[in-house]
Design a protein around this motif. Sequence first.
Motif, PDB file in Angstrom:
ATOM      1  N   ALA A  97       0.881  -1.170  -0.146  1.00  0.00           N
ATOM      2  CA  ALA A  97       0.101  -0.170   0.092  1.00  0.00           C
ATOM      3  C   ALA A  97       0.861   1.344  -0.050  1.00  0.00           C
ATOM      4  O   ALA A  97       0.695   2.362  -0.741  1.00  0.00           O
ATOM      5  N   ALA A  98       2.115   1.363   0.783  1.00  0.00           N
ATOM      6  CA  ALA A  98       2.824   2.381   0.823  1.00  0.00           C
ATOM      7  C   ALA A  98       3.462   2.471  -0.473  1.00  0.00           C
ATOM      8  O   ALA A  98       3.762   3.599  -1.131  1.00  0.00           O
ATOM      9  N   GLY A  99       3.949   1.591  -1.070  1.00  0.00           N
ATOM     10  CA  GLY A  99       4.518   1.567  -2.422  1.00  0.00           C
ATOM     11  C   GLY A  99       3.498   2.209  -3.399  1.00  0.00           C
ATOM     12  O   GLY A  99       3.869   2.750  -4.436  1.00  0.00           O
ATOM     13  N   MET A 100       2.295   1.644  -3.511  1.00  0.00           N
ATOM     14  CA  MET A 100       1.431   2.129  -4.542  1.00  0.00           C
ATOM     15  C   MET A 100       1.224   3.588  -4.264  1.00  0.00           C
ATOM     16  O   MET A 100       1.116   4.494  -5.288  1.00  0.00           O
ATOM     17  N   PHE A 101       1.007   4.169  -2.822  1.00  0.00           N
ATOM     18  CA  PHE A 101       1.004   5.646  -2.792  1.00  0.00           C
ATOM     19  C   PHE A 101       2.430   6.498  -3.292  1.00  0.00           C
ATOM     20  O   PHE A 101       2.199   7.381  -3.884  1.00  0.00           O
ATOM     21  N   GLY A 102       3.412   5.777  -2.874  1.00  0.00           N
ATOM     22  CA  GLY A 102       4.712   6.329  -3.395  1.00  0.00           C
ATOM     23  C   GLY A 102       4.733   6.493  -5.000  1.00  0.00           C
ATOM     24  O   GLY A 102       5.318   7.423  -5.448  1.00  0.00           O
ATOM     25  N   LEU A 103       4.523   5.308  -5.758  1.00  0.00           N
ATOM     26  CA  LEU A 103       4.304   5.319  -7.079  1.00  0.00           C
ATOM     27  C   LEU A 103       3.404   6.629  -7.574  1.00  0.00           C
ATOM     28  O   LEU A 103       3.778   7.191  -8.505  1.00  0.00           O
ATOM     29  N   PHE A 104       2.179   6.674  -7.094  1.00  0.00           N
ATOM     30  CA  PHE A 104       1.286   7.598  -7.312  1.00  0.00           C
ATOM     31  C   PHE A 104       1.806   9.266  -7.163  1.00  0.00           C
ATOM     32  O   PHE A 104       1.666   9.744  -8.192  1.00  0.00           O
ATOM     33  N   ALA A 105       2.382   9.237  -6.091  1.00  0.00           N
ATOM     34  CA  ALA A 105       3.072  10.650  -5.694  1.00  0.00           C
ATOM     35  C   ALA A 105       4.113  10.737  -6.691  1.00  0.00           C
ATOM     36  O   ALA A 105       4.178  11.794  -7.313  1.00  0.00           O
ATOM     37  N   ALA A 106       5.045   9.704  -7.204  1.00  0.00           N
ATOM     38  CA  ALA A 106       6.259  10.055  -8.141  1.00  0.00           C
ATOM     39  C   ALA A 106       5.491  10.275  -9.622  1.00  0.00           C
ATOM     40  O   ALA A 106       5.862  11.419 -10.231  1.00  0.00           O
TER      41      ALA A 106
END
Length: 137
Positions: A97-106
């Motif tokens: 979930a944190a990775g998904m958020f990070g990818l979205f922000a990136a």
Amino acid sequence: MASQTNRPIADMVLSVTVVIAAVAIYTESLGLPPAHWEPLGSAALPQALCICMSFFALIIFVRAVLSLRAQRLAAGSNSAVADDGTGQDFQRRPWTAAGMFGLFAASVAVMHSGLLGFVEATFLFLVAVCLLFTKGN
């Protein structure tokens, strides 16, 4: 249908976070230029998605509140692992979930900075999300 979550506080926090992000994206989309060839304009899709995100976050929030109320009434019947209704336990993956958020922000940052256009950034975002969810298999 009853909520299957055993962590309603986390669902409530997630819902509020999604609504805050949706409001921020909606506000930014108000500054998009009008389209020359299509009647809806370039802001229609992000605005519609923000409305949908907020609507579904509201549903999750209400279900979490109802689940929290049911948990408090049941007083102590919490389990460490939630059941998804199939009889099989599922594993929580907070780093996914944190990775998904990070990818979205990136993805948003790359488009905002002008390094990549929408098509390129979205393609790379989707490939990265697929790899994240499947763990490269």
